[in-house]
Structure formats: C-alpha cells, structure tokens
Write a protein that holds these residues in place. Structure first.
Motif, PDB file in Angstrom:
ATOM      1  N   ILE A 192       0.834  -1.207   0.000  1.00 30.62           N
ATOM      2  CA  ILE A 192       0.000   0.000   0.000  1.00 30.62           C
ATOM      3  C   ILE A 192       0.863   1.248   0.000  1.00 30.62           C
ATOM      4  CG2 ILE A 192      -1.500   1.409   1.500  1.00 30.62           C
ATOM      5  CD1 ILE A 192      -3.061  -1.113   2.123  1.00 30.62           C
ATOM      6  N   MET A 193       1.897   1.260   0.815  1.00 26.40           N
ATOM      7  CA  MET A 193       2.773   2.427   0.889  1.00 26.40           C
ATOM      8  C   MET A 193       3.547   2.624  -0.410  1.00 26.40           C
ATOM      9  SD  MET A 193       4.034   2.170   4.871  1.00 26.40           S
ATOM     10  CE  MET A 193       4.805   3.797   4.885  1.00 26.40           C
ATOM     11  N   GLU A 194       3.945   1.512  -1.040  1.00 29.18           N
ATOM     12  CA  GLU A 194       4.636   1.604  -2.323  1.00 29.18           C
ATOM     13  C   GLU A 194       3.700   2.154  -3.400  1.00 29.18           C
ATOM     14  OE1 GLU A 194       6.171  -2.228  -3.242  1.00 29.18           O
ATOM     15  OE2 GLU A 194       7.892  -2.062  -1.871  1.00 29.18           O
ATOM     16  N   ARG A 254       1.420   9.135  -6.095  1.00 27.39           N
ATOM     17  CA  ARG A 254       1.668  10.553  -5.812  1.00 27.39           C
ATOM     18  C   ARG A 254       2.671  11.161  -6.786  1.00 27.39           C
ATOM     19  NH1 ARG A 254       1.823   8.800  -0.163  1.00 27.39           N
ATOM     20  NH2 ARG A 254      -0.127   9.406   0.864  1.00 27.39           N
ATOM     21  N   ASN A 255       3.502  10.322  -7.376  1.00 27.85           N
ATOM     22  CA  ASN A 255       4.582  10.833  -8.219  1.00 27.85           C
ATOM     23  C   ASN A 255       4.389  10.554  -9.705  1.00 27.85           C
ATOM     24  OD1 ASN A 255       6.750  11.930  -6.267  1.00 27.85           O
ATOM     25  ND2 ASN A 255       6.212   9.957  -5.364  1.00 27.85           N
ATOM     26  N   LYS A 256       3.188  10.158 -10.098  1.00 28.80           N
ATOM     27  CA  LYS A 256       2.925   9.938 -11.510  1.00 28.80           C
ATOM     28  C   LYS A 256       2.959  11.264 -12.262  1.00 28.80           C
ATOM     29  CE  LYS A 256       0.318   5.655 -11.257  1.00 28.80           C
ATOM     30  NZ  LYS A 256      -1.000   4.998 -11.359  1.00 28.80           N
ATOM     31  N   GLU A 257       3.483  11.204 -13.472  1.00 28.13           N
ATOM     32  CA  GLU A 257       3.599  12.412 -14.293  1.00 28.13           C
ATOM     33  C   GLU A 257       2.238  12.982 -14.636  1.00 28.13           C
ATOM     34  OE1 GLU A 257       5.445  13.738 -18.632  1.00 28.13           O
ATOM     35  OE2 GLU A 257       5.946  11.797 -17.764  1.00 28.13           O
ATOM     36  N   VAL A 258       1.279  12.101 -14.868  1.00 27.41           N
ATOM     37  CA  VAL A 258      -0.075  12.524 -15.213  1.00 27.41           C
ATOM     38  C   VAL A 258      -1.059  11.809 -14.296  1.00 27.41           C
ATOM     39  CG1 VAL A 258      -1.853  12.555 -17.001  1.00 27.41           C
ATOM     40  CG2 VAL A 258       0.549  12.904 -17.624  1.00 27.41           C
ATOM     41  N   GLY A 259      -2.046  12.556 -13.797  1.00 28.37           N
ATOM     42  CA  GLY A 259      -3.072  11.937 -12.973  1.00 28.37           C
ATOM     43  C   GLY A 259      -2.576  11.513 -11.608  1.00 28.37           C
TER      44      GLY A 259
END
Length: 218
Positions: free
Chosen positions: A166-168, A174-179
């Motif tokens: 879950i944490m991964e 949170r760090n996706k380039e889009v969305g």
C-alpha cells in the motif's frame, strides 16, 4: 449532477460510492475499474504491462459499457475479476501512460453522459471530472487501509506485506507524471480512518443534498 470521490486505495471509496448512489438514486460509475479492466484484458492475452505501446493498442480496441453497475468489456461482465494482486499491480503500471489515461477519460465521460452519477477513483476530481458539482477526497492512514485490505481478502498475505504494498502504491500514485494522487482545492476532505461506512455515507449524502437542493430529510 456528478458526485466525484477521490483518494488513495483502501479508503472505502468504492463501497461508499455505491451506497451513496443507491441512497440518492444516482448511477454508480467506478473510474478505477476501467484501468483494472484494461490490465485484466492485457494479462488475459499474455501482454506485458510494461509494454506501453501494446497496452495502449489494446486499450483503444476495447469497447467499454456499464450494465447494472458492473463494467463490461466487449460486452462481457468483468467486474468480479478486477481485484486480484496481478491486476492491482498491472493497473498501477498501465495507468502511468497519459495516452492510455486519455482513452479511459474519454470512455468514462461518454458513459457518464447527462446522467446523475456517483463516481470514484484516483484523479476523478482533478482530471476526469474537474467541474463536478460535488467533490470529496477520502483519506485514511496506511495502517488502517492495510487492516481493511486484509479483512477483505482474507488469508494469504501478512499485514506487514500488505502495508508495504500500500505504501509503495501510494508513493507511485503521488509521483505519476499525469493523474497523480492529489486533493482538489474545492474537495470536501473526509478522514475515514475512525468512521463507520454509515457515518461517511451520511456526511457525503448531506453535502450532496444540500448542494442539489434535495433537502437533508428527503
């Protein structure tokens, strides 16, 4: 009216969205299921989630529809096949491609049409339906979400393993380039960590009825 619910995995978005839709008489539409459906279809055909071109080509070829609250792909109901560990992982990977995300966004908007709907999924309030009349962001601690996932899936994984996954996933989302996973400025934030499903539903329904003029006693 569009009621959009956002937040990380394990916050009760899907369960509560379904109940809210039933209470309001709105249509339930789960945006996250579209990514899962693509991932499921890809895995069924022996595809590699890391192969962006292959995943995109497949996504563009699929015909999405919704029947009785269940997602169908090419006319086949796949709702009960979308919540396995392989699909979890694959959907998180394929959803990083902005081109594929646009395919899903177009499909969801088409299905939503002019209906009154309750919809949920990461980036629903920020990307897919940024103009939704009612936006909610559910949150809960990773520990609580891990406990919920264990309760849902039963034996097979330890609490520590589920918490790590879950944490991964939170970090990836949170760090996706889009969305990427984020809170819309005008969203109503609800921490579900120590609330019952009924309590969260009551909060959501109260806000929707207030904004729609339905009245809280209706």
């Amino acid at each position: 009216m569009i009621v959009a619910i956002d937040g990380p995995a394990g916050c009760g978005k899907s369960t509560i969205a379904k109940l809210v839709a039933k209470e309001l008489g709105y249509y339930f539409l789960n945006t996250g299921s579209f990514y899962r459906a693509i991932a499921y279809s890809l895995l069924e055909k022996g595809g590699d989630p890391e192969d962006r071109e292959g995943a995109l080509s497949l996504a563009r070829s699929l015909a999405f529809s919704v029947k009785d609250g269940d997602l169908c792909v090419d006319g086949e109901d796949v709702e009960d096949r979308l919540h396995t560990k392989p699909v979890d992982r694959a959907s998180s990977i394929v959803s990083t491609d902005p081109r594929l995300r646009q395919v899903v966004t177009d499909a969801v908007r088409r299905i939503a049409g002019q209906m009154d709907i309750v919809t949920e999924g990461r980036d629903t309030t920020t990307v897919i339906f940024p103009d939704a009349a009612c936006k909610f962001y559910f949150d809960a601690t990773p520990q609580v979400r891990a406990q919920r996932r264990i309760a849902q899936q039963g034996e097979g994984q330890s609490y520590e393993e589920v918490l790590r996954l879950i944490m991964e996933r939170d970090e990836r989302d949170r760090n996706k380039e889009v969305g990427s996973l984020k809170v819309a400025p005008d969203a109503v934030i609800i921490d579900t960590s120590h609330l019952t499903i009924a309590q969260v539903c009551e909060k959501v329904v109260s806000v929707v009825r207030s904004r729609s003029g339905m009245g809280v006693d209706k």
